[in-house]
Motif scaffolding. Structure first.
Motif, PDB file in Angstrom:
ATOM      1  N   GLY A   1     -49.266 -72.920  -9.087  1.00 19.46           N
ATOM      2  CA  GLY A   1     -48.207 -72.064  -8.738  1.00 19.46           C
ATOM      3  C   GLY A   1     -48.187 -70.895  -9.469  1.00 19.46           C
ATOM      4  O   GLY A   1     -48.484 -71.282 -10.864  1.00 19.46           O
TER       5      GLY A   1
ATOM      6  N   PRO B   1     -38.634 -67.960  -7.590  1.00 19.82           N
ATOM      7  CA  PRO B   1     -38.930 -68.428  -5.723  1.00 19.82           C
ATOM      8  C   PRO B   1     -38.590 -67.180  -5.297  1.00 19.82           C
ATOM      9  O   PRO B   1     -37.271 -67.359  -5.110  1.00 19.82           O
ATOM     10  CB  PRO B   1     -38.836 -69.649  -6.433  1.00 19.82           C
ATOM     11  CG  PRO B   1     -37.819 -70.540  -6.417  1.00 19.82           C
ATOM     12  CD  PRO B   1     -37.766 -69.577  -7.451  1.00 19.82           C
TER      13      PRO B   1
ATOM     14  N   GLU C   1     -35.960 -67.579  -1.682  1.00 17.98           N
ATOM     15  CA  GLU C   1     -35.128 -68.216  -0.640  1.00 17.98           C
ATOM     16  C   GLU C   1     -36.455 -69.328  -0.269  1.00 17.98           C
ATOM     17  O   GLU C   1     -36.816 -69.076   0.328  1.00 17.98           O
ATOM     18  CB  GLU C   1     -34.392 -67.424   0.013  1.00 17.98           C
ATOM     19  CG  GLU C   1     -33.309 -67.936   0.698  1.00 17.98           C
ATOM     20  CD  GLU C   1     -31.914 -68.551  -0.064  1.00 17.98           C
ATOM     21  OE1 GLU C   1     -32.062 -67.307  -0.387  1.00 17.98           O
ATOM     22  OE2 GLU C   1     -31.809 -69.303   0.211  1.00 17.98           O
TER      23      GLU C   1
ATOM     24  N   GLN D   1     -38.114 -71.113  -1.017  1.00 23.04           N
ATOM     25  CA  GLN D   1     -38.720 -72.421  -1.993  1.00 23.04           C
ATOM     26  C   GLN D   1     -38.800 -72.739  -3.425  1.00 23.04           C
ATOM     27  O   GLN D   1     -37.425 -72.799  -3.783  1.00 23.04           O
ATOM     28  CB  GLN D   1     -39.752 -70.877  -2.635  1.00 23.04           C
ATOM     29  CG  GLN D   1     -40.577 -70.321  -1.611  1.00 23.04           C
ATOM     30  CD  GLN D   1     -41.857 -71.203  -0.732  1.00 23.04           C
ATOM     31  OE1 GLN D   1     -42.302 -71.296  -1.217  1.00 23.04           O
ATOM     32  NE2 GLN D   1     -41.595 -71.436   0.977  1.00 23.04           N
ATOM     33  N   PRO D   2     -39.020 -74.083  -3.643  1.00 22.72           N
ATOM     34  CA  PRO D   2     -38.966 -75.151  -4.283  1.00 22.72           C
ATOM     35  C   PRO D   2     -39.087 -74.034  -5.934  1.00 22.72           C
ATOM     36  O   PRO D   2     -39.664 -73.779  -6.251  1.00 22.72           O
ATOM     37  CB  PRO D   2     -39.303 -75.970  -4.788  1.00 22.72           C
ATOM     38  CG  PRO D   2     -41.459 -75.423  -4.225  1.00 22.72           C
ATOM     39  CD  PRO D   2     -41.109 -74.728  -3.552  1.00 22.72           C
TER      40      PRO D   2
ATOM     41  N   GLN E   1     -40.782 -83.425  -6.123  1.00 22.83           N
ATOM     42  CA  GLN E   1     -39.809 -82.413  -5.795  1.00 22.83           C
ATOM     43  C   GLN E   1     -39.440 -83.402  -5.921  1.00 22.83           C
ATOM     44  O   GLN E   1     -38.662 -84.385  -5.343  1.00 22.83           O
ATOM     45  CB  GLN E   1     -40.399 -81.216  -4.422  1.00 22.83           C
ATOM     46  CG  GLN E   1     -41.709 -80.608  -4.360  1.00 22.83           C
ATOM     47  CD  GLN E   1     -41.010 -79.645  -3.263  1.00 22.83           C
ATOM     48  OE1 GLN E   1     -40.833 -79.814  -2.498  1.00 22.83           O
ATOM     49  NE2 GLN E   1     -41.985 -79.107  -3.599  1.00 22.83           N
TER      50      GLN E   1
ATOM     51  N   GLN F   1     -39.628 -78.216  -8.216  1.00 22.70           N
ATOM     52  CA  GLN F   1     -40.784 -79.028  -8.542  1.00 22.70           C
ATOM     53  C   GLN F   1     -41.569 -78.685  -9.716  1.00 22.70           C
ATOM     54  O   GLN F   1     -41.756 -78.346 -10.111  1.00 22.70           O
ATOM     55  CB  GLN F   1     -42.480 -78.040  -7.884  1.00 22.70           C
ATOM     56  CG  GLN F   1     -43.198 -79.025  -7.561  1.00 22.70           C
ATOM     57  CD  GLN F   1     -44.210 -77.803  -6.437  1.00 22.70           C
ATOM     58  OE1 GLN F   1     -44.075 -76.972  -6.234  1.00 22.70           O
ATOM     59  NE2 GLN F   1     -44.760 -78.784  -5.510  1.00 22.70           N
TER      60      GLN F   1
END
Ligand SMILES: Nc1ncnc2c1ncn2[C@@H]1O[C@H](COP(=O)(O)OP(=O)(O)OP(=O)(O)O)[C@@H](O)[C@H]1O
Ligand SMILES: [Mg+2]
Lengths: 426, 217
Positions: free
Chosen positions: A142, A147, A149, A151-152, A187, A211
């Motif tokens: 990634g 990130p 809203e 998202q990790p 996570q 994460q």
């Protein structure tokens, strides 16, 4: 005397006293073996310290705010965006990375599957936001950025932390060992502005999912490294300072420019965090001291080998006085005779040195194999405890030759001083 | 070929005094001569030979051998002189163990002598069939022949012999003496020191070393 003639005469005398030659070679080889072994060990352990225990980048300078109030009077002390820009503009800086601590406590409560094991635990978490560029080479999945809203939040752990986890934490608790790539993707929930142990701010608690996305030498040791923007956002949400940085990492244009850079930083009223560097230096010095002492001991063995060679050659010169006399009679000069004795010593020394270096290399492989199969796993346990640069065996051979030549000094003088008239008459 | 004037050589006698072995000795040897120097044991025959052959430079007087004035020569220059201009034959042969006959003959080549032919030299002394023998596998007479071949290797101008037959029986000694005579007949200058009559009988001229001086016998 030609080189070929010298070589033939050396061969002759070695062939005539193989036992004596072997004894001389043996002495040298033991000394050189010990020396090469300990130097390789010192270099190897030094490398582990440098690359695994304290993986310092010699080009990086860690700038932190000064705690001295005088600094704040002069406008220094704190690192705001303006100060950062000035740091980045310093001569010799090729890159600058900001760091901001998440300035509220955080906890992680985890209850679930952990790589096949059931894990139930609560943990205080420290997090530091950094400019993504600092760790970009170690991000395995990634984008390393704040990130959207829901998202990790990507997080990076220190490589050393992984090592410590794998080799002392996990085995004791029956947890699986992890590599960076294996752990990536894991996570876990974190609540910011919450603590099991200290009082928290009146502001809201921010829940987030973190994460793992990789491990890096540049990650902070005791916590999680997250994107700078995330740290700014969390601090802002918790109503704490979100404008000054906890530190700046400067990349110098080569290690040689670091001292100059450090001086500039200090002129700005800021501090340079040299804690890690000092630890690394202390550990390095300890390694150097121990292996240096052992290497010195080996040099002593080499000295004894030189004395041994001196004795052997002295005896051999006495036995061969007539023969050396006849060589003088048919045209050998004093220098020729001296060269002959030196050449004999050099050959013995070179062979001894080569055998010694080979012994040392063999011993280092043997020890590494033993360590691999018999020593338990421990943090920073390396694949090899030795480092043998190509110059090391060569230096070993050179030193063997040198020790032998030193041993040959007096015998060669005696040999050159032989009076042919006296040894040949009668 | 050999010219020595006012040779004086003394050794310390070990008790603080000096033992004068040569005392203003003069010697003239023409090219192609075969000269014998006689004298009782301890009279200084070997000492004389070492000085003339450039093995000893602690003397007073002047020495000229084959056009080379030895006085004041460096060790390297003296070594070159011994290597190429003169040859030595000793009483106890002094071959180098571990080298075979041929290699012993070629020993001077290790120290610079070039153009020598070890096989031809060995042939000249009649030992080419034993070229690969070790010294220990040769008889006394054969060893002395190898030593002579070695002395001849670099085609010297002068051959110095110190009791060359001292360790040999009558028949073998006679063969060696005959060899010297034939080498001399080919033009080689030979100076032999000895106390043996059989050697001096072969010489064309005999000198006596007495009280440090050379006198005609
Ligand atoms: N290096 C030396 N140091 C002290 N004395 C020596 C040395 N060399 C020779 N001499 C002495 O000089 C004298 C002459 O010795 P030299 O060997 O020349 O005699 P020589 O005539 O060859 O005797 P021989 O027939 O026994 O071989 C002897 O008294 C000997 O002891
Ligand atoms: Mg004598």
């Amino acid at each position: 005397m030609t080189f070929g003639a010298l070589l033939r005469l050396v061969k002759l005398s070695v062939r005539r006293d193989v036992r004596g030659a072997l004894s001389s070679v043996f002495g040298v080889s033991i000394g050189i073996a010990a020396l090469v072994f300990f130097v390789a060990l010192g270099l190897g352990i030094g490398r582990v310290v440098r690359e695994k225990v304290f993986p310092l980048d010699a080009q990086l300078v860690e700038v932190v705010p000064s705690q001295i109030t005088l600094g704040s009077i002069l406008g220094g002390g704190k690192i705001d965006q303006d100060t950062f820009e000035r740091l980045r503009a310093l001569p010799g800086v090729t890159a600058a990375y900001r760091k901001m601590n998440v300035r509220v406590p955080a906890v992680s409560r985890y209850d679930g599957d952990f790589f096949g094991t059931r894990l139930h635990m609560g943990l205080e978490v420290l997090a530091v936001g950094v400019d993504p560029e600092l760790v970009k080479n170690d991000v395995l999945m990634g984008d390393f950025k704040d990130p959207a809203e829901g998202q990790p939040v990507p997080a990076i752990v220190a490589s050393r932390l992984v090592d410590i986890y794998n080799n002392s934490f996990a085995p004791n608790r029956g947890l699986p060992r992890l590599s960076a790539s294996l752990a990536a993707g894991f996570q876990f929930p974190v609540e910011f502005n919450r603590s099991f142990v200290v009082a928290t701010r009146p502001g809201p608690v921010t829940a987030a999912t973190l994460q793992l996305v990789g491990a890096s030498d540049r990650g902070i040791l005791a916590g999680l490294t997250i994107p700078l923007d995330t740290a700014v956002r969390l601090n802002k949400a918790s109503g704490v300072d979100f404008e000054t940085f906890s530190g700046v990492t400067l990349q110098a244009d080569g290690p040689s420019r670091v001292p100059e850079l450090v001086a500039h930083v200090k002129e700005m009223g800021l501090k340079v965090d040299e804690q890690e560097r000092r630890w690394a230096e202390n550990a390095g010095a300890a390694v150097l001291l121990t292996t240096g002492a052992l290497a010195l001991l080996s040099l002593l063995i080499c000295l004894l080998a030189a004395v041994n060679i001196a004795h052997a050659l002295s005896a051999s010169v006495r036995v061969r006085a007539k023969e050396l006399g006849i060589m003088r009679a048919v045209g050998a000069s004093k220098r020729d005779v001296r060269a002959l004795i030196f050449a004999e010593a050099a050959v013995l020394g070179a062979v001894g040195g080569a055998v010694g270096a080979a012994l040392a290399i063999a011993a280092s492989y043997g020890l590494d194999a033993l360590a691999l199969s018999h020593l338990p796993q421990f943090p920073f346990k390396p694949d090899t405890f030795f480092f043998i640069p190509p110059w090391l065996p060569l230096a070993g051979v050179g030193l063997g030759v040198l020790a032998s030549l030193a041993g040959a000094w007096w015998p060669s003088r005696d040999a050159a001083g032989i009076d042919p008239a006296r040894t040949l008459a009668g | 070929m050999i010219s020595a004037r006012g040779l004086r050589r003394s050794f310390s006698d070990g008790e603080g005094g000096a033992l004068t072995v040569l005392d203003s000795a003069d010697l003239e040897v023409a090219a192609g001569e075969l000269v014998a120097v006689m004298g009782r044991s301890g009279s200084g025959k070997s000492t004389l030979l070492h000085i003339l052959g450039g093995l000893d430079s602690q003397y007073q007087g002047d020495v000229n051998v084959a056009g080379v004035s030895l006085r004041g020569l460096s060790d390297t220059a003296l070594s070159r002189f011994r290597n190429g201009t003169v040859g030595f034959v000793f009483q106890s042969f002094h071959l180098v163990p571990g080298l075979n006959a041929l290699e012993n003959v070629a020993l001077p080549s290790f120290f610079g002598a070039s153009g020598g032919d070890a096989r031809a030299a060995l042939e000249r002394v009649g030992l080419s069939h034993k070229a690969s023998r070790q010294p220990s596998q040769l008889s006394g007479g054969e060893r002395q022949r190898v030593a002579i071949a070695r002395a001849l290797y670099a085609r010297p101008k002068v051959l110095f012999c110190d009791e060359p037959t001292g360790n040999l029986d009558a028949a073998t000694g006679a063969e060696i003496i005959a060899l010297f005579e034939s080498l001399n007949a080919e033009g080689l200058t030979v100076l032999a020191v000895t106390h043996e009559e059989r050697v001096s009988r072969a010489a064309k001229r005999v000198l006596r070393l007495e009280s440090g001086k050379l006198v005609p016998a």
